[in-house]
Design a protein around this motif. Structure first.
Motif, PDB file in Angstrom:
ATOM      1  N   MET A   1       5.049   1.076  10.578  1.00  0.00           N
ATOM      2  CA  MET A   1       5.124   0.391   9.272  1.00  0.00           C
ATOM      3  C   MET A   1       3.893   0.725   8.431  1.00  0.00           C
ATOM      4  O   MET A   1       4.009   1.051   7.242  1.00  0.00           O
ATOM      5  N   LYS A   2       2.727   0.681   9.051  1.00  0.00           N
ATOM      6  CA  LYS A   2       1.491   0.986   8.343  1.00  0.00           C
ATOM      7  C   LYS A   2       1.540   2.411   7.785  1.00  0.00           C
ATOM      8  O   LYS A   2       1.141   2.666   6.650  1.00  0.00           O
ATOM      9  N   LYS A   3       2.048   3.308   8.610  1.00  0.00           N
ATOM     10  CA  LYS A   3       2.149   4.711   8.200  1.00  0.00           C
ATOM     11  C   LYS A   3       3.042   4.846   6.963  1.00  0.00           C
ATOM     12  O   LYS A   3       2.693   5.532   5.992  1.00  0.00           O
ATOM     13  N   ARG A   4       4.180   4.139   7.001  1.00  0.00           N
ATOM     14  CA  ARG A   4       5.107   4.239   5.856  1.00  0.00           C
ATOM     15  C   ARG A   4       4.502   3.658   4.585  1.00  0.00           C
ATOM     16  O   ARG A   4       4.697   4.189   3.501  1.00  0.00           O
ATOM     17  N   LEU A   5       3.770   2.554   4.723  1.00  0.00           N
ATOM     18  CA  LEU A   5       3.158   1.947   3.538  1.00  0.00           C
ATOM     19  C   LEU A   5       2.121   2.887   2.921  1.00  0.00           C
ATOM     20  O   LEU A   5       2.002   2.984   1.700  1.00  0.00           O
ATOM     21  N   LYS A   6       1.401   3.597   3.797  1.00  0.00           N
ATOM     22  CA  LYS A   6       0.410   4.555   3.289  1.00  0.00           C
ATOM     23  C   LYS A   6       1.100   5.677   2.519  1.00  0.00           C
ATOM     24  O   LYS A   6       0.616   6.115   1.478  1.00  0.00           O
ATOM     25  N   ILE A   7       2.231   6.134   3.052  1.00  0.00           N
ATOM     26  CA  ILE A   7       2.982   7.198   2.355  1.00  0.00           C
ATOM     27  C   ILE A   7       3.434   6.709   0.978  1.00  0.00           C
ATOM     28  O   ILE A   7       3.326   7.416  -0.020  1.00  0.00           O
ATOM     29  N   GLU A   8       3.902   5.443   0.917  1.00  0.00           N
ATOM     30  CA  GLU A   8       4.345   4.886  -0.367  1.00  0.00           C
ATOM     31  C   GLU A   8       3.182   4.843  -1.360  1.00  0.00           C
ATOM     32  O   GLU A   8       3.350   5.160  -2.535  1.00  0.00           O
ATOM     33  N   ASN A   9       2.012   4.463  -0.868  1.00  0.00           N
ATOM     34  CA  ASN A   9       0.846   4.432  -1.757  1.00  0.00           C
ATOM     35  C   ASN A   9       0.478   5.835  -2.251  1.00  0.00           C
ATOM     36  O   ASN A   9       0.075   6.006  -3.400  1.00  0.00           O
ATOM     37  N   GLU A  10       0.627   6.826  -1.376  1.00  0.00           N
ATOM     38  CA  GLU A  10       0.372   8.214  -1.790  1.00  0.00           C
ATOM     39  C   GLU A  10       1.344   8.622  -2.890  1.00  0.00           C
ATOM     40  O   GLU A  10       0.982   9.249  -3.880  1.00  0.00           O
ATOM     41  N   LYS A  11       2.627   8.227  -2.706  1.00  0.00           N
ATOM     42  CA  LYS A  11       3.638   8.540  -3.726  1.00  0.00           C
ATOM     43  C   LYS A  11       3.284   7.863  -5.044  1.00  0.00           C
ATOM     44  O   LYS A  11       3.456   8.438  -6.111  1.00  0.00           O
ATOM     45  N   ARG A  12       2.785   6.640  -4.960  1.00  0.00           N
ATOM     46  CA  ARG A  12       2.398   5.924  -6.185  1.00  0.00           C
ATOM     47  C   ARG A  12       1.300   6.682  -6.928  1.00  0.00           C
ATOM     48  O   ARG A  12       1.342   6.812  -8.145  1.00  0.00           O
ATOM     49  N   LYS A  13       0.333   7.175  -6.157  1.00  0.00           N
ATOM     50  CA  LYS A  13      -0.756   7.930  -6.795  1.00  0.00           C
ATOM     51  C   LYS A  13      -0.208   9.160  -7.511  1.00  0.00           C
ATOM     52  O   LYS A  13      -0.617   9.477  -8.626  1.00  0.00           O
ATOM     53  N   LYS A  14       0.744   9.843  -6.853  1.00  0.00           N
ATOM     54  CA  LYS A  14       1.343  11.027  -7.474  1.00  0.00           C
ATOM     55  C   LYS A  14       2.063  10.675  -8.759  1.00  0.00           C
ATOM     56  O   LYS A  14       2.139  11.465  -9.692  1.00  0.00           O
ATOM     57  N   LEU A  15       2.649   9.477  -8.805  1.00  0.00           N
ATOM     58  CA  LEU A  15       3.365   9.018  -9.999  1.00  0.00           C
ATOM     59  C   LEU A  15       2.401   8.410 -11.021  1.00  0.00           C
ATOM     60  O   LEU A  15       2.832   7.808 -12.004  1.00  0.00           O
ATOM     61  N   LYS A  16       1.119   8.557 -10.760  1.00  0.00           N
ATOM     62  CA  LYS A  16       0.067   8.000 -11.618  1.00  0.00           C
ATOM     63  C   LYS A  16       0.165   6.485 -11.712  1.00  0.00           C
ATOM     64  O   LYS A  16      -0.148   5.883 -12.748  1.00  0.00           O
ATOM     65  N   LYS A  17       0.643   5.876 -10.608  1.00  0.00           N
ATOM     66  CA  LYS A  17       0.682   4.415 -10.562  1.00  0.00           C
ATOM     67  C   LYS A  17      -0.451   3.942  -9.661  1.00  0.00           C
ATOM     68  O   LYS A  17      -0.861   4.654  -8.744  1.00  0.00           O
ATOM     69  N   GLU A  18      -0.867   2.718  -9.926  1.00  0.00           N
ATOM     70  CA  GLU A  18      -1.965   2.147  -9.147  1.00  0.00           C
ATOM     71  C   GLU A  18      -1.503   1.907  -7.702  1.00  0.00           C
ATOM     72  O   GLU A  18      -0.462   1.302  -7.472  1.00  0.00           O
ATOM     73  N   PRO A  19      -2.246   2.420  -6.701  1.00  0.00           N
ATOM     74  CA  PRO A  19      -1.886   2.095  -5.315  1.00  0.00           C
ATOM     75  C   PRO A  19      -2.252   0.643  -5.025  1.00  0.00           C
ATOM     76  O   PRO A  19      -3.124   0.086  -5.689  1.00  0.00           O
ATOM     77  N   TYR A  20      -1.556   0.020  -4.075  1.00  0.00           N
ATOM     78  CA  TYR A  20      -1.840  -1.376  -3.753  1.00  0.00           C
ATOM     79  C   TYR A  20      -2.741  -1.478  -2.531  1.00  0.00           C
ATOM     80  O   TYR A  20      -2.719  -0.606  -1.670  1.00  0.00           O
ATOM     81  N   PRO A  21      -3.521  -2.561  -2.440  1.00  0.00           N
ATOM     82  CA  PRO A  21      -4.329  -2.753  -1.233  1.00  0.00           C
ATOM     83  C   PRO A  21      -3.404  -2.888  -0.026  1.00  0.00           C
ATOM     84  O   PRO A  21      -2.340  -3.489  -0.124  1.00  0.00           O
ATOM     85  N   MET A  22      -3.774  -2.282   1.096  1.00  0.00           N
ATOM     86  CA  MET A  22      -2.939  -2.395   2.287  1.00  0.00           C
ATOM     87  C   MET A  22      -2.952  -3.840   2.772  1.00  0.00           C
ATOM     88  O   MET A  22      -3.989  -4.512   2.718  1.00  0.00           O
TER      89      MET A  22
END
Lengths: 305, 187
Positions: free
Chosen positions: A236-257
């Motif tokens: 689960m942690k791994k997937r959340l990190k991937i989502e945050n990486e995708k957010r960065k690519k979309l120029k969206k703010e990543p969320y705190p884990m």
């Protein structure tokens, strides 16, 4: 105008009945109704869901994290009806503040959960409309179980202008889904669209080459999203990190884990969970096409114009 | 700069260096997927309507539009001349740019001239304009069994249906949005 107001009052009255009957359904089945915090220090990072900032944290986008904390601490069957908040979601089917029914059931998989979801909606229609069908968008949708199922792969093949593989590859998944596939889903009978590509697993369990995730469609309307839950917290942690990486690519703010969550929750029991949009369910039962017509007060009602 | 979440009906944006107005807007978002912003857009210069679907990552330049109150002076060949009453600056618009507004454009009428990046691209009329009837066939009761209106020609050349009591030389009030007769003006 007066007619419209009268209709809205009737809709709001029926909406209250629906909520009452949902609680009755779950109580009878031994579920505990829970309430969890709306204001959280973190949210589940998701590429395309934006949270609304509040104080030093966020308003929750769903009660998923907190309800999973309860499952980890020993609750077996829980449900919640609450407001959820998603920034920028506003349209005929979306409100930035909407009402969600979310429930979790241990020791069952997504197949059993689909049947539970079927039973709930059939129960509501029988109790409130006195029949096992829904009239929506000029169509009569028969609710007799079992409801149809179609895999995402098959849905693209049957209704889409390209395969699932090509659509994902070319970044056109959403276009094909919204404009070509969704209008065809659940027209005669409700349908569970299931087995999503691994890249769209969210927090569901993987099996073979797909995710054990489904969405319920009734007359083209997306009503619920459920899955056999992922119970491995490292994954689960791994997937959340991937989502945050995708957010960065979309120029969206990543969320705190959600570190506090991971500190408390080391493992989930085998379980399945589902989130169902109450406003859309009310739209279906009341045969209304605009979500703004099924809430007592809309964001526009609050503005000065 | 606008982002996709600013998109809504009535918003004016630039596409390929031309101003567009959003005339229809639909927000969609499947499951946990990306939001789609489907827009019907009208080119504010040519009137051409196009469909576009945007995503949250897209950004837009606001259309630099300005409205100025100007007076219609005269028409010469294909050119309509308008003047700013304060600066006396004159601008010209083509018949195509004026569009259907030409049917109600009488001399000295005050209109809003729309400028895009400093260039005039169109006009907006007041909702009501009083216009003179220049040609009307005398009406004899019983001429027609079907109707209590008749066609007349206005000073702009526009043909409009009016009640039978309206006579040549009279002024009538016209709703420029519908192009229909509103009332007789007594002077």
């Amino acid at each position: 105008m007066l007619q419209g107001l009268k209709n809205k009052k009737e809709i709001i009255k029926l909406r209250a009945e629906i909520l009452h009957k949902i609680r009755e359904f779950f109580r009878k089945r031994g579920f505990v109704e829970v309430e969890t915090p709306f204001l959280l220090p973190y949210v589940i990072p998701e590429s395309y869901i934006d949270a609304i900032k509040a104080e030093d944290g966020y308003l929750h986008t769903s009660p998923e994290l907190c309800m999973k904390m309860l499952l980890a601490s020993g609750y077996k069957k829980i449900f919640q009806i609450c407001k959820c908040f998603r920034k920028g979601e506003k349209g005929k089917l979306h409100l930035p503040e909407f009402t969600m029914l979310e429930w979790y059931h241990v020791e069952i998989d997504y197949n059993a959960l689909m049947r539970e979801c079927e039973s709930l909606i059939i129960f509501l229609c029988r109790e409130l409309l006195g029949k096992e069908s829904i009239k929506y968008r000029e169509k009569e949708i028969v609710l007799t179980p079992p409801w149809h199922q179609i895999t995402v792969h098959e849905a693209f093949k049957r209704y889409g202008s390209m395969s699932l593989h090509d659509a994902v590859d070319r970044g056109l998944f959403e276009e094909i889904m919204v404009y070509e596939i969704e209008p065809k889903l659940g027209i005669e009978k409700p349908v569970f669209l299931k087995d999503y590509p691994v890249s769209m697993a969210a927090l569901s369990k993987l099996k073979d080459n797909h995710a054990e995730r489904f969405e319920l469609y009734i007359c083209g309307l997306e009503i619920a999203n459920g899955y056999t839950e992922l119970i491995d917290m490292k994954e689960m942690k791994k997937r959340l990190k991937i989502e945050n990486e995708k957010r960065k690519k979309l120029k969206k703010e990543p969320y705190p884990m959600p570190e506090g969550f991971f500190f408390k929750v080391k493992q989930l029991p085998d379980c399945s969970g589902i989130a169902l949009g109450i406003d859309r369910l009310v739209m279906l039962i009341c045969n209304e096409e605009d979500i703004n017509n099924v809430v007592a007060i809309t964001p526009e009602d609050l503005t000065y114009c | 700069m606008y982002t996709a979440s600013d998109l809504r009906k009535g918003l004016k944006i630039v596409i390929n260096n031309e101003p567009y107005i959003i005339i229809d807007f639909q927000f969609s978002k499947p499951g946990k997927g990306q939001a789609l912003y489907k827009c019907k857009l009208k080119n504010m210069i040519t009137g051409v309507i196009i469909d576009k679907t945007y995503r949250s990552i897209d950004t837009f330049q606001p259309a630099d539009l300005e409205e100025r109150k100007m007076q219609f002076l005269y028409k010469q060949d294909d050119q309509y001349c308008f003047m700013d009453m304060e600066t006396y600056e004159q601008v010209f618009l083509t018949e195509e740019q004026v569009g259907d507004a030409k049917n109600f454009l009488i001399d000295n009428l005050e209109v809003e001239v729309l400028f895009f990046e400093g260039r005039p691209i169109g006009i907006e009329l007041p909702n009501f304009v009083d216009i003179k009837v220049v040609k009307s066939e005398p009406w004899v009761k019983g001429d027609s069994v079907s109707s209590n209106t008749k066609p007349v020609v206005l000073e702009t050349g526009y043909v409009i249906r009016v009640p039978t009591f309206i006579e040549e030389g009279e002024k009538i009030r016209v709703d420029t949005r519908t192009g229909e007769y509103v009332t007789r003006i007594k002077e």
